[in-house]
Design an enzyme around this catalytic site. Structure first.
Site, mmCIF file in Angstrom:
data_model
loop_
_atom_site.group_PDB
_atom_site.id
_atom_site.type_symbol
_atom_site.label_atom_id
_atom_site.label_comp_id
_atom_site.label_asym_id
_atom_site.label_seq_id
_atom_site.Cartn_x
_atom_site.Cartn_y
_atom_site.Cartn_z
ATOM 1 N N ARG A 62 0.925 -1.160 -0.070
ATOM 2 C CA ARG A 62 -0.150 0.019 0.045
ATOM 3 C C ARG A 62 0.956 1.188 0.066
ATOM 4 N NH1 ARG A 62 -2.011 1.803 4.593
ATOM 5 N NH2 ARG A 62 -2.513 -0.481 5.407
ATOM 6 N N TYR A 115 -14.192 16.265 -16.630
ATOM 7 C CA TYR A 115 -14.742 15.112 -16.904
ATOM 8 C C TYR A 115 -16.096 14.764 -15.947
ATOM 9 C CZ TYR A 115 -14.472 9.971 -16.488
ATOM 10 O OH TYR A 115 -14.609 8.625 -16.466
ATOM 11 N N ASP A 187 -6.027 18.308 -15.147
ATOM 12 C CA ASP A 187 -6.201 16.791 -15.782
ATOM 13 C C ASP A 187 -5.771 16.885 -17.312
ATOM 14 O OD1 ASP A 187 -7.223 14.623 -17.031
ATOM 15 O OD2 ASP A 187 -9.011 14.711 -15.862
ATOM 16 N N LYS A 212 -6.187 5.681 -19.776
ATOM 17 C CA LYS A 212 -6.757 6.171 -21.231
ATOM 18 C C LYS A 212 -5.297 5.909 -22.325
ATOM 19 C CE LYS A 212 -10.549 6.851 -19.633
ATOM 20 N NZ LYS A 212 -11.234 8.244 -19.213
HETATM 21 C C1 LIG Z 1 -11.254 8.693 -18.002
HETATM 22 C C2 LIG Z 1 -11.109 10.020 -17.506
HETATM 23 C C3 LIG Z 1 -11.114 10.033 -15.983
HETATM 24 C C4 LIG Z 1 -11.004 9.014 -15.009
HETATM 25 O O1 LIG Z 1 -10.070 8.058 -15.067
HETATM 26 P P1 LIG Z 1 -10.659 6.414 -14.419
HETATM 27 O O2 LIG Z 1 -9.227 5.972 -14.647
HETATM 28 O O3 LIG Z 1 -11.726 6.216 -15.402
HETATM 29 O O4 LIG Z 1 -10.824 6.558 -13.056
HETATM 30 C C5 LIG Z 1 -10.628 11.526 -15.743
HETATM 31 N N1 LIG Z 1 -10.460 12.472 -16.768
HETATM 32 C C6 LIG Z 1 -10.448 12.249 -17.812
HETATM 33 C C7 LIG Z 1 -10.222 13.418 -18.950
HETATM 34 C C8 LIG Z 1 -10.886 10.986 -18.424
HETATM 35 O O5 LIG Z 1 -11.105 10.647 -19.664
#
Ligand SMILES: *Cc1c(COP(=O)(O)O)cnc(C)c1O
Length: 405
Positions: A62, A115, A187, A212
């Protein structure tokens, strides 16, 4: 094992080599997946030194894990950060960052187009702990400036946004936020570190959903936060206690995917540009959103702050949801799924993907029309993607003509 400094290498070289060497064992050339939950010590003094952080080493997964650290080290190098900390998902990285730094009474300035999950944290969870969140219209820079100048503890940005690919001027807004003493978080998932490095634009913390583009193969969840040693120490402490740690298998899969990050992202951006130009000329298509198009409202800002325009675009079909229901099943190359950034092309309407949490009214307020389809361009040959779209659009046109008659 010696630590290799890749900080002067170019991006493609970094994606292949950065962060790996010191984690190899037995002369392996690939990073091992270390699944052991705990690490044993015969010498109690050494155990203690590692446990209190006086000596490098591992105690319990962890806290730290060698495979996860190799991923963190690669990302750290790609974003040019002092430190990166990995999480179990992108949302874990985002929520942990917000909960690490926000306290009751704080004020957050952000945009309406974050998001969907992030938006829910802003509208549902942070108000519960008495954090005031102001969500500005993403395209209205003056409104964002005014709200920052009223004073805030944190500015949270996303650019390009999802699914309408809006662009905010990162450097300008970060500078303004710093002048009122706010922490600036972004982000960077859609841009990837290949196309945009926000730390160079004055941002404090850069977050990715590693699920992603970083992974690229849609088979592992992960998230990561990058920033200065001082800030990341706090993020690390939050993670070690709250426990949203990245799994070593996921770290391995994402590391493997990242070897081809630059190749994938370049091919995706090349295709996305050509697909966007093709779609602009189509009768059934009402609008196309892609920051690489000269017609994009913030194309100049995108050109300044990005080195490529990325693999996501969206387009609006005339005929709204009825048209989508005819068009989507007719595509041959592409998954119809709630994901993006994979080697396969993925299509999805906003109402079942990025903004599934939102009501129709909320989507309308964001300028997400019911005919909007998000396309995450894969690494297929561009010509094949275009001819697939062409045949599906022709089919849609023929069906629409029929119903009109
Ligand atoms: C998918 C996504 C997230 C969240 O990510 P997860 O791995 O699904 O929790 C956050 N920001 C953006 C721009 C995303 O495309």
């Amino acid at each position: 094992m010696k630590k290799i400094d890749n900080s002067n290498s170019l991006m493609g070289t970094k994606t292949v080599w950065a962060g790996e060497k010191e984690f190899m064992v037995f002369g392996s050339t690939q990073v091992p997946v270390v699944l052991s939950v705990a690490y044993g010590y015969d010498d109690v003094d050494e155990w203690y030194d590692v446990a209190i952080g006086n000596k490098p080493g591992h105690i319990y997964n962890r806290m730290t894990n060698p495979t996860v650290q190799a991923f963190e080290e690669k990302l750290r190098t790609l974003e040019g950060a002092e430190r990166a900390i990995a999480f179990s998902s992108g949302m874990a990285a985002i929520s942990s960052t917000l909960y690490t730094f926000l306290r009751p009474g704080d004020r957050v300035v952000s945009i309406k187009d974050t998001y969907g999950g992030t938006n829910k944290i802003f509208t549902e969870f942070l108000p519960n702990i008495n954090v005031d969140v102001v969500l500005c219209n993403t395209g209205n820079q003056e409104e964002i400036e005014t709200e920052i100048q009223k004073g805030c503890q944190l500015l949270y940005l996303e650019s390009p946004t999802n699914p309408t690919l809006k662009i905010v001027d990162i450097e300008h807004l970060a500078k303004l936020a710093k002048s009122v003493g706010a922490l600036v978080v972004i982000d960077n998932t859609i841009a990837t570190p290949i196309n945009q490095n926000p730390l160079l634009l004055g941002v404090d913390l850069v977050i990715h959903s590693a699920t992603k583009f970083l992974s690229g193969h849609a088979d592992a969840l992960g998230g990561v936060v990058c920033g200065s040693q001082q800030l990341m120490e706090k993020v690390y402490h939050y993670r070690e206690i709250n426990g949203a740690t990245m799994d070593p298998w996921s770290a391995y899969l994402i590391l493997r995917g990242m070897k081809t990050l630059k190749l994938r992202v370049e091919q995706q951006a090349k295709s996305a540009m050509e697909v966007a130009r093709f779609l602009q000329k189509q009768e059934c298509v009402e609008a196309v959103y892609y920051p690489g198009l000269e017609s994009h409202k913030n194309h100049e800002v995108a050109k300044r702050q990005m080195s490529g325009f990325g693999g996501i675009l969206s387009f609006v079909l005339k005929g709204e949801m009825e048209a989508i229901k005819v068009f989507l099943p007719h595509l041959r190359l592409g998954n119809r799924a709630g994901n993006l950034g994979a080697v396969e092309t993925i299509y999805g309407p906003a109402r079942t993907t990025s903004h599934v949490e939102c009501t129709l009214e909320e989507r309308m307020a964001l300028g997400i029309s019911e005919g909007l389809v998000r396309m995450s361009v894969g690494i297929e040959d561009t010509e094949d993607l275009i001819s697939d779209l062409e045949q599906a659009l022709n089919y849609l046109a023929s069906q629409m003509n029929k119903t009109a008659l």
